[in-house]
Each structure stands twice: as C-alpha cells, then as structure tokens.
Scaffold this active site. Structure first.
Site, PDB file in Angstrom:
ATOM      1  N   GLU A   1     -11.876   1.458  -3.047  1.00 18.50           N
ATOM      2  CA  GLU A   1     -10.895   1.455  -1.606  1.00 18.50           C
ATOM      3  C   GLU A   1      -9.800   2.531  -1.708  1.00 18.50           C
ATOM      4  OE1 GLU A   1      -9.544  -2.451  -0.058  1.00 18.50           O
ATOM      5  OE2 GLU A   1      -8.246  -2.600  -1.920  1.00 18.50           O
TER       6      GLU A   1
ATOM      7  N   ASP B   1       0.932  -1.035   0.160  1.00 18.01           N
ATOM      8  CA  ASP B   1      -0.305  -0.203   0.466  1.00 18.01           C
ATOM      9  C   ASP B   1       0.801   1.586   0.129  1.00 18.01           C
ATOM     10  OD1 ASP B   1      -2.384  -1.978   0.246  1.00 18.01           O
ATOM     11  OD2 ASP B   1      -2.075  -1.607   2.414  1.00 18.01           O
TER      12      ASP B   1
END
Length: 544
Positions: free
Chosen positions: A196, A16
């Site tokens: 997301e 991420d």
C-alpha cells in the site's frame, strides 16, 4: 543535545505523511480519516519546525457527496494522501473509504483536489473513475505525461493479502484515466502482505517505486523497486525492507514504522518522512501511545549496489536509497538538517481565547458537523447541545485538538446554565473516551464518565456542585501514566482533584490518536442549550 532534533517532528495523530518541496519550503500532508477538516497541511523551511498551512478539505460541501465524512465509520474516511506540486499548482490525491451501515465491504473513492495557494481555497474533489484500490499517488514524468499510481487486489493472488501496485496514464484536463493499466509490482517478499501507500520517483534516469508493506502494525515496513520504464516491470531491492522496526523489541521507543515518502533538500541531501508509534503507555510486551501514529524524519543516502546475481532484475550496479545509514532505524535524536535552526517545541503549547470569527486550524470535529454546532463572535465560542452523544457514525457537539505528548495539562473555562450537559472530554474513538462535564440532574452535578471499548459507559463520578454559579474551570493533568481530573469554581485560584484514571485506558488501537476537547450534549433530547467557552490552554511536556 546541541545541533540535534527530536522525533517525532509532528507529534500527535498525524499519520501517513506525504511531503513535497517548493523552492525552499516544504509542505507536509497527513491522513485524517473520519475527522473534519480533513487533510491537514503544515509548512516548514527547516524540516523540524512546522506551522499550520491549513486543510485540503476545509468546506463542508467538499465532504457531503462522493467524498462522505458525514456518517463515516471510525477509521474509514480520508486515507494516505500524496501531496505534489507542478507548474504553479498543488495536488493532493487520496482515498475516501466509506462503508454503509451493516455492510462489511464499502467503496474506495479516489480523488484529487488542487489549489494554487497551499493555504487554499482547495477545489472540489475530482473523482477518478475506474481507479480501484486505495492510497493513490500522482507522478509527473519528464516528458509531460502524468501517471496515476494505485493499489489493487491482483486477479490471481499467490497468497492471502497479496496486493499489486499499478499505473495508468492520467488526463488532468478531464480528470480521467487514459490508455491501459500497467501492473507494476506485488511487493518485495512472499508474506509481505498489504502492499500500500505507493510513491513513484525518478532519480538519475531510473524509476523507483516505494511502498509500505506488512500491514500497519508491528510488521509495517518500507520496500522499494526499480525499473527503466515508468510502466515497468519493477524489480525489488535485494536489501528490502529498507526501513522497518519489526526486528526490534516491541518496547523499542518507536515501533510500527513505515508508510514513507522520500524527498530531496535544496542542497541535494535526501530525507524521508514516515509514521511510527511511540511505546509510552500500556504493559510491557508491546507498549503504545495515546497519540497513535505520528510523523518522523530520518536521513537518507544513495548507494550503488550490484544486481548481477539477481535472476529477474537488470544487471549492473544500481543506486538505492539507504535509510538512516548510521543505524538503519528511526532514531529519537538526529542531527538538524539546518544546523542553524533550533527545534522550538511550539507544537506542545496551544492557547485559544476564541477572539477570532474563524476557528484556529488546530481544532477538528469527529465527522463533518452541522452548521448549527457552534458560533464564534470574537469574544468566545458557543457550543450548542446536540441530542447526539459520542457514538459511531454520528456527528456530535465535540470540538477537539490532538493530544501531542503523553504528559500534558489541558484547561478550559466554561459558562453553562442549562438542562443539558457540557464540559470537556478526551476522545480516542466513539467507543473509547472520558467525558468530564457539568450535568443538571435536579441540581448541578460534576460528572466523569469513562467509555472503554466493548464496555458500557461507566459513571466514575457524580458529585454535587452546590456552589456552582454557572461558571467552572476544568483541568486534566496527565502525568506518570495517569490522568488527574480537577475543577475550580473560583476562577482558578484553587483547583480540586476529584478523580484519577489510568492513561492507558485511552490507548490508540486504530489509525488515529486522542483528542482533547469541548463537549456539549442533551443526550437524545431536543434542546436549545449551549455552553460558552472563554479560553482553552494546552501545555504538553517537552520531549526528552
């Protein structure tokens, strides 16, 4: 290849990625989930050689309240940060997911930490109340307003798994949302579930909303939308997804690419960082790696594309980012962003003689450790035996570094004379590890235990160490898809190979990757025993 770099630019379990540039320096922040310290931060001037800057969550008091890393479940914890810089202050905004024991649904605590120096100290978490969902972003608009960008389940979903990106003005003086919430976008395509990781950008007068979609597995992707207003509505790029590997073989060298962040080089060029999983271990059909999700880099250009036929979007030509314009995918080898730079591969070598009174930032714990877990006196590290073993929701005496490549050597020198158990371990998760230790069972034994997911711990080796005099050197060698476990009782003059296992027994199937480290446990008993470590060496094979 001369003038090129090799992906991933940050090998090991660094998922991420989020990035920002301040002057000529780039700062990269990653998710850390249940590990402590949390929110690892690296810096670079050339995008391919990264050095430690520190951690955003570096004090125990930061993670013992609303942000809980004390008894957090595996794969919960700190997820999907955004790192940004504005007017002399660094901001990291992120989520802490916490599910209490025996409860399926938990809490998502969205918070911001700040620092004037990226190396810290970082502030206490500023919790943003009334902000549902996960993976928030912070966006500083040209007019001085600050916007919180988050994700949530829509009131009336059109299909299971549909998400929605929203924005809310953010009052940074009081750390509160103000005004009304604006729903922005539900993703690019029907079936593009789990939108997301949103990031908001402004480029050439237009607002861009980029997000991840399709889940974190092989259908992972990056999608983008455009608007003339920060509050929307946003309209998708007709060519979404702009980055994915879902159309490639499961055994392509990297898959599950997604969750990206765009940024601009000082000379105007654009790039993107994203995560991806290398296909290096396991059976054909969908190979994985023990390192899990890692940070990759790819070039980006902008192209004008007509939108006249789009019934929902604004008419006319609009600029859109094009990822890896020559190939459309994350490539193993790419041209260096700074031609005069050379990728050093220094991350593949780590040595620590514990000659400092503070831990090197490479080291990490599974959950926030107690204050009496270890000591450093400048002459070595002492790890105290904990009654806890590697177990879900528990912090134990395990101190590790991320595995950086599939093939490696890991060595440690230990002194231990107690009734507990101490040595080294490779840990994928609390339910998936291999521990290589000295244990006292009447006499001292050399013990190798393997824990596979949904199986009991197996003792693969319980060898008598009649010549053990209180000091031992451990070595683990990973090569040709297997681990070789070796030891030496003569200061490394000779090593004895005592066991082998397949490397894919420790595949990353979750959000994090393997850690190689030091382990000391009294297995449920109260103990004052400790193990002393003189040094650790880790050398990973250079990427091809």
């Amino acid at each position: 290849m001369a003038g090129s770099f090799v992906n991933p630019i940050l090998p090991g379990g660094f998922p991420d990625p989020s990035i920002c540039r301040v002057g000529d320096t780039f700062y990269l922040c990653n998710s850390s989930f249940e590990y402590f310290p949390g929110l690892p931060i690296h810096e670079s001037k050339d995008l391919v050689n990264w050095t430690w800057a520190g951690h955003g969550l570096h004090r125990r008091d930061q993670v013992c309240g609303a942000v809980n890393l004390v008894d957090v479940k595996s794969d919960d914890g700190i997820q999907a940060p955004s790192i940004r810089y504005k007017d002399g202050t660094f901001y990291i905004i992120t989520t802490c997911v916490y599910r209490p024991p025996d409860v399926d649904e938990g809490t998502c605590t969205n918070f911001i930490i700040t620092a004037t120096d990226v190396k810290g100290p970082w502030s206490e978490p500023h919790v943003i109340e009334g902000a549902p969902g996960i993976d928030p972003d912070i966006f500083f608009d040209d007019d001085g307003k600050v916007w919180y960008v988050g994700t949530a389940a829509p009131d009336k979903p059109n299909f299971p798994g549909e998400g929605e990106v929203y924005t809310h003005e953010l009052d940074l003086k009081n750390w509160k949302l103000s005004g009304v919430r604006y729903p922005l976008w539900r993703g690019a395509i029907h079936g593009g579930v789990f939108v997301e990781g949103p990031h908001m950008y402004k480029h050439e007068g237009s607002y861009y909303l980029m997000a991840a979609e399709g889940g974190t597995g092989v259908n992972h992707s990056v999608v983008i939308a455009i608007s003339d207003k920060v509050t929307g509505p946003f309209f998708p790029n007709d060519r979404n997804p702009i980055l994915t590997s879902r159309h490639l073989s499961y055994d392509n060298w990297v898959h599950s690419t997604g969750h990206a962040d765009l940024f601009q080089f000082s000379d105007g060029r654009w790039y993107m960082v994203c995560l991806g999983i290398r296909a290096e271990e396991g059976e054909p059909g969908m190979k994985r790696s023990n390192m899990g999700r890692e940070t990759h880099l790819l070039p980006v250009t902008w192209e004008l594309e007509p939108m006249e036929w789009h019934s929902l979007g604004p008419a006319g030509k609009r600029l859109w980012p094009v990822c890896a314009p020559s190939t459309g995918r994350v490539d193993r080898t790419n041209a260096l962003p700074v031609p005069s730079a050379e990728q050093s591969q220094s991350h593949n070598v780590f040595k620590d003689s514990f000659d400092s009174t503070s831990l090197h930032p490479e080291w990490l714990f599974r959950r926030a450790p107690s204050d009496d877990t270890f000591t450093l006196d400048g002459k070595g590290l002492r790890l105290f035996a904990s009654p806890e073993v590697l177990k879900e929701r528990k912090a134990c005496s395990f101190l590790g570094i991320r595995q950086r490549q599939s093939d490696f050597e890991f060595e440690a020198k230990m002194s231990f004379e107690g009734d507990a158990e101490a040595g080294v371990a490779i840990v994928q998760k609390d339910e998936n590890y291999a521990s290589f230790t000295v244990a006292k069972e009447g006499s001292y034994k050399l013990r190798l235990a393997l824990k596979e997911k949904e199986k009991d711990e197996q003792v693969l080796l319980n060898k008598d160490l009649s010549e053990y005099k209180g000091s031992i050197m451990f070595k683990i060698v990973s090569s040709k898809h297997s681990y070789d476990f070796l030891y030496s009782l003569d200061e490394g003059k000779s090593y004895v190979s005592c066991a082998q296992t397949k490397a894919d027994l420790l595949l990353s199937l979750g959000y994090t990757g393997s850690c190689l480290g030091l382990y000391c446990t009294s297995r449920g008993k109260s103990s004052k025993d400790s193990a002393s470590y003189a040094w650790v060496r880790h050398a990973a094979a250079t990427q091809a």
